[in-house]
Design a protein around this motif. Sequence first.
Motif, short mmCIF file in Angstrom:
data_model
loop_
_atom_site.label_atom_id
_atom_site.label_comp_id
_atom_site.label_asym_id
_atom_site.label_seq_id
_atom_site.Cartn_x
_atom_site.Cartn_y
_atom_site.Cartn_z
N THR A 1 40.94 50.40 35.00
CA THR A 1 39.69 49.66 35.17
C THR A 1 39.96 48.16 35.17
OG1 THR A 1 38.47 51.43 34.10
CG2 THR A 1 37.38 49.31 34.24
N LYS A 2 40.81 47.72 34.28
CA LYS A 2 41.15 46.30 34.20
C LYS A 2 41.82 45.85 35.50
CE LYS A 2 43.44 42.95 31.26
NZ LYS A 2 44.25 42.74 30.06
N GLU A 3 42.71 46.64 36.03
CA GLU A 3 43.39 46.32 37.29
C GLU A 3 42.40 46.30 38.45
OE1 GLU A 3 45.97 45.30 40.21
OE2 GLU A 3 46.32 45.21 38.05
N GLN A 4 41.48 47.25 38.47
CA GLN A 4 40.48 47.29 39.53
C GLN A 4 39.58 46.07 39.48
OE1 GLN A 4 38.82 51.12 38.60
NE2 GLN A 4 40.02 52.16 40.17
N ILE A 5 39.19 45.67 38.29
CA ILE A 5 38.36 44.49 38.13
C ILE A 5 39.11 43.25 38.60
CG2 ILE A 5 37.27 42.97 36.41
CD1 ILE A 5 36.55 45.56 34.86
N HIS A 6 40.37 43.16 38.25
CA HIS A 6 41.19 42.03 38.68
C HIS A 6 41.29 41.98 40.21
CE1 HIS A 6 44.32 39.02 38.69
NE2 HIS A 6 45.06 39.81 39.44
N GLN A 7 41.52 43.13 40.83
CA GLN A 7 41.63 43.18 42.29
C GLN A 7 40.30 42.82 42.95
OE1 GLN A 7 44.54 43.62 43.88
NE2 GLN A 7 43.44 43.10 45.73
N LEU A 8 39.21 43.31 42.41
CA LEU A 8 37.89 42.98 42.94
C LEU A 8 37.64 41.48 42.84
CD1 LEU A 8 35.14 43.80 44.08
CD2 LEU A 8 34.41 44.26 41.74
N ALA A 9 37.97 40.90 41.71
CA ALA A 9 37.78 39.45 41.52
C ALA A 9 38.60 38.66 42.53
CB ALA A 9 38.16 39.04 40.10
N GLU A 10 39.81 39.10 42.80
CA GLU A 10 40.65 38.42 43.80
C GLU A 10 40.01 38.50 45.19
OE1 GLU A 10 44.73 39.60 44.01
OE2 GLU A 10 45.07 39.20 41.88
N GLU A 11 39.48 39.66 45.53
CA GLU A 11 38.86 39.83 46.85
C GLU A 11 37.57 39.03 46.97
OE1 GLU A 11 40.30 41.03 49.47
OE2 GLU A 11 42.03 41.63 48.28
N VAL A 12 36.79 38.97 45.90
CA VAL A 12 35.57 38.15 45.92
C VAL A 12 35.95 36.69 46.12
CG1 VAL A 12 33.66 37.29 44.50
CG2 VAL A 12 34.17 39.75 44.57
N HIS A 13 37.01 36.26 45.46
CA HIS A 13 37.46 34.87 45.59
C HIS A 13 37.82 34.52 47.03
CE1 HIS A 13 39.18 31.06 44.37
NE2 HIS A 13 40.29 31.37 45.01
N LYS A 14 38.28 35.48 47.81
CA LYS A 14 38.68 35.26 49.20
C LYS A 14 37.50 35.23 50.17
CE LYS A 14 43.05 37.73 48.59
NZ LYS A 14 43.80 38.93 48.99
N LEU A 15 36.33 35.64 49.72
CA LEU A 15 35.16 35.67 50.60
C LEU A 15 34.70 34.26 50.97
CD1 LEU A 15 32.92 38.37 48.87
CD2 LEU A 15 34.11 38.61 51.05
N LEU B 1 34.03 43.77 51.00
CA LEU B 1 34.78 44.11 49.79
C LEU B 1 35.21 45.57 49.80
CD1 LEU B 1 32.76 42.17 47.11
CD2 LEU B 1 35.07 41.65 47.93
N ARG B 2 34.30 46.44 50.17
CA ARG B 2 34.62 47.87 50.22
C ARG B 2 35.77 48.14 51.18
NH1 ARG B 2 29.83 49.95 51.68
NH2 ARG B 2 29.08 49.77 49.56
N GLU B 3 35.72 47.51 52.35
CA GLU B 3 36.77 47.71 53.36
C GLU B 3 38.12 47.17 52.88
OE1 GLU B 3 38.54 49.21 56.56
OE2 GLU B 3 36.45 49.55 56.03
N ARG B 4 38.10 45.99 52.31
CA ARG B 4 39.35 45.40 51.81
C ARG B 4 39.98 46.22 50.70
NH1 ARG B 4 37.99 38.92 51.53
NH2 ARG B 4 37.79 38.60 53.78
N LEU B 5 39.15 46.69 49.77
CA LEU B 5 39.66 47.50 48.68
C LEU B 5 40.14 48.86 49.17
CD1 LEU B 5 37.08 46.57 45.93
CD2 LEU B 5 39.46 45.84 46.07
N LYS B 6 39.45 49.39 50.16
CA LYS B 6 39.85 50.66 50.76
C LYS B 6 41.23 50.53 51.42
CE LYS B 6 38.03 54.05 54.05
NZ LYS B 6 36.92 54.30 54.99
N GLU B 7 41.44 49.43 52.13
CA GLU B 7 42.74 49.18 52.79
C GLU B 7 43.87 49.13 51.78
OE1 GLU B 7 42.23 45.55 54.96
OE2 GLU B 7 40.98 46.50 56.50
N GLN B 8 43.56 48.67 50.57
CA GLN B 8 44.56 48.54 49.53
C GLN B 8 44.67 49.80 48.67
OE1 GLN B 8 43.56 45.03 47.36
NE2 GLN B 8 43.64 43.74 49.18
N GLY B 9 43.85 50.80 48.99
CA GLY B 9 43.90 52.06 48.27
C GLY B 9 43.19 52.05 46.94
N HIS B 10 42.28 51.12 46.75
CA HIS B 10 41.54 51.03 45.47
C HIS B 10 40.21 51.78 45.50
CE1 HIS B 10 44.29 48.31 43.52
NE2 HIS B 10 44.33 47.60 44.63
#
Length: 75
Positions: free
Chosen positions: A8-22, A65-74
């Motif tokens: 969960t912590k890793e997923q939250i970190h990855q989501l935060a990184e992707e939000v930052h890129k928006l 965000l959904r597409e980016r996380l999906k591409e990364q397998g999250h």
Amino acid sequence: MILDYLITKEQIHQLAEEVHKLDDIYKSVLELKYINGFSNDEIASFLKIKKKTVEMRLYRANLILRERLKEQGHV
């Protein structure tokens, strides 16, 4: 239990990184909605845009965000 926390912590970190890129137009509505807890009407008033525009930006941000996380397998 600890493994679930780490995942969960890793997923939250990855989501935060992707939000930052928006783009800023998406980041701002996401922040106002999910961090500050504002309603769509309040966001529209604050940003001086239409409520429909807020809804569309939230929708598009979630799609991106959904597409980016999906591409990364999250997702």
